[in-house]
Design a protein around this motif. Structure first.
Motif, PDB file in Angstrom:
ATOM      1  N   PRO A  90       0.421  -0.778  -1.993  1.00  0.00           N
ATOM      2  CA  PRO A  90       1.781  -0.265  -2.219  1.00  0.00           C
ATOM      3  C   PRO A  90       2.499  -1.122  -3.266  1.00  0.00           C
ATOM      4  N   LEU A  91       3.429  -0.525  -3.972  1.00  0.00           N
ATOM      5  CA  LEU A  91       4.134  -1.213  -5.052  1.00  0.00           C
ATOM      6  C   LEU A  91       4.745  -2.543  -4.594  1.00  0.00           C
ATOM      7  N   ALA A  92       5.359  -2.554  -3.431  1.00  0.00           N
ATOM      8  CA  ALA A  92       5.992  -3.796  -2.950  1.00  0.00           C
ATOM      9  C   ALA A  92       4.955  -4.908  -2.802  1.00  0.00           C
ATOM     10  N   ASN A  93       3.771  -4.576  -2.322  1.00  0.00           N
ATOM     11  CA  ASN A  93       2.714  -5.587  -2.180  1.00  0.00           C
ATOM     12  C   ASN A  93       2.211  -6.058  -3.541  1.00  0.00           C
ATOM     13  N   ARG A  94       2.114  -5.128  -4.501  1.00  0.00           N
ATOM     14  CA  ARG A  94       1.692  -5.530  -5.850  1.00  0.00           C
ATOM     15  C   ARG A  94       2.688  -6.506  -6.453  1.00  0.00           C
ATOM     16  N   LEU A  95       3.975  -6.210  -6.271  1.00  0.00           N
ATOM     17  CA  LEU A  95       5.004  -7.093  -6.826  1.00  0.00           C
ATOM     18  C   LEU A  95       4.967  -8.469  -6.162  1.00  0.00           C
ATOM     19  N   ARG A  96       4.774  -8.500  -4.823  1.00  0.00           N
ATOM     20  CA  ARG A  96       4.655  -9.796  -4.132  1.00  0.00           C
ATOM     21  C   ARG A  96       3.435 -10.563  -4.615  1.00  0.00           C
ATOM     22  N   LYS A  99       4.180 -12.017  -8.035  1.00  0.00           N
ATOM     23  CA  LYS A  99       5.089 -13.160  -7.901  1.00  0.00           C
ATOM     24  C   LYS A  99       4.334 -14.377  -7.378  1.00  0.00           C
TER      25      LYS A  99
END
Length: 108
Positions: A90-96, A99
């Motif tokens: 999911p996008l949120a996991n990719r962003l984490r 980071k």
């Protein structure tokens, strides 16, 4: 998903002697089992994966990743697998993940 919840409630409400064969049939129907032993082509693998549960998918993915560690993949195959794995999150996991990479990996 509602059908699965309705089935679970119906089995739970059934008498134990009726619930056992229903549960057995449901479990057999709802899992994909092992991939066929013959070589899978991409389409057959996709069909199997559609029927597989999350635990089966994760187990197969982990086994494949472990097996691939000792293999000398063509550079394009390795990049393709890494890209596929990254984009499957999911996008949120990719962003984490990105980071975390920026904070923990020394990039030159």
């Amino acid at each position: 998903m509602q059908c699965a919840a309705d089935l679970a409630h119906a089995i739970a409400a059934a008498e134990p002697e009726d619930a056992r064969p229903l549960m057995t049939a449901a479990l057999i129907d709802l899992h994909a089992g092992m991939p066929p032993s013959e070589a899978l082509d991409k389409d057959a693998a996709q069909e199997w994966a559609k029927r597989a549960g999350e635990a089966e998918l994760v187990a197969i993915a982990e086994a494949v990743a472990t097996e691939l560690q000792g293999r000398n993949l063509h550079q394009d195959h390795g990049r393709g697998l890494l890209r596929w794995l990254f984009l499957s999150m999911p996008l949120a996991n990719r962003l984490r993940f990105l980071k975390w990479g920026q904070e923990n990996c020394a990039c030159e």
